[in-house]
Design a protein around this motif. Structure first.
Motif, PDB file in Angstrom:
ATOM      1  N   HIS A  21       0.809  -1.225   0.000  1.00  0.00           N
ATOM      2  CA  HIS A  21       0.000   0.000   0.000  1.00  0.00           C
ATOM      3  C   HIS A  21       0.841   1.274   0.000  1.00  0.00           C
ATOM      4  O   HIS A  21       0.305   2.363   0.146  1.00  0.00           O
ATOM      5  N   ARG A  25      -0.596   5.184  -0.145  1.00  0.00           N
ATOM      6  CA  ARG A  25      -0.559   5.934   1.109  1.00  0.00           C
ATOM      7  C   ARG A  25       0.278   7.202   1.002  1.00  0.00           C
ATOM      8  O   ARG A  25      -0.073   8.241   1.557  1.00  0.00           O
ATOM      9  N   TRP A  26       1.394   7.112   0.288  1.00  0.00           N
ATOM     10  CA  TRP A  26       2.339   8.226   0.224  1.00  0.00           C
ATOM     11  C   TRP A  26       2.357   8.897  -1.140  1.00  0.00           C
ATOM     12  O   TRP A  26       3.349   9.501  -1.525  1.00  0.00           O
TER      13      TRP A  26
END
Length: 212
Positions: A21, A25-26
């Motif tokens: 992920h 996420r980033w």
């Protein structure tokens, strides 16, 4: 197990857990930091590029989408991050990814025209040794580009105080003066060292370095 090996194992496990992920996420952070890296790295299709702590290969994918024949090598400690990178860049035959340690790079001297690293320098346990190894594999006419957090910024000072309590692998970011001192210890030539703040939450510094 030595302290360095123990740290590497913990970093590998941590990023293995995040690999699936990580890009989602980033996403915003990656977009900003890698935009800075690409703008300063001045990479062309003929260059041999090494990405240290390449993660999921997002920088590789951006470059290879522009220069499909680019000779690109990415290294990372996390096998699962590397698996994401290899899958992402599978249509680019010149891209290769492998597990390797920054302090023992498995490449001959003067192998690369550009060496880049983004948001990873604050994890290197022995930064002078890491810079010395980068110097060894950098072509005499090449450039090293480091993008990392800048502790001159008050919010990064807060992160630097807080993160060791949350992340046992975090080593600490640097001020511009500290990074300049580390580069000088390896007798590398510092061309540029600049602060860049893409938004209120982060401030980066970018260093452009050569052997000559």
């Amino acid at each position: 197990m030595t302290l360095r090996k123990s740290l590497e194992a913990r970093i590998q496990q941590q990023y293995d857990r995040m690999a699936a992920h990580y890009d989602h996420r980033w996403h915003d952070y990656l977009d900003k930091s890698l935009h800075i890296l690409q703008a300063w790295s001045d990479i062309h299709a003929s260059h041999r590029v090494l990405d240290l702590a390449c993660g999921t290969g997002e920088f590789a994918y951006r470059l290879l989408s522009q220069y499909p024949e680019l000779n690109f090598t990415g290294i990372d400690l996390s096998s699962k991050m590397l698996a994401v990178a290899m899958n992402k860049c599978q249509s680019f035959p010149q891209a290769q990814f492998e597990s390797a340690n920054i302090q023992q790079l498995p490449f001959p001297d003067a192998s690369f025209d550009r060496i880049v690293t983004s948001s990873a320098f604050h994890y290197f346990p022995e930064p002078v040794k890491a810079l010395t190894e980068m110097k060894r594999v950098l072509d005499p006419a090449g450039k090293l580009i480091i993008v990392d957090w800048c502790r001159d910024y008050w919010l990064c000072q807060i992160y630097d105080w807080l993160l060791p309590w949350l992340d046992s692998t975090y080593r600490g970011c640097y001020t511009r003066a500290e990074l300049r001192g580390l580069i000088q210890k390896t007798q590398l030539n510092l061309h540029h060292l600049e602060r860049i703040r893409p938004n209120w939450a982060w401030e980066f510094m970018v260093a452009v370095v050569s052997r000559a």
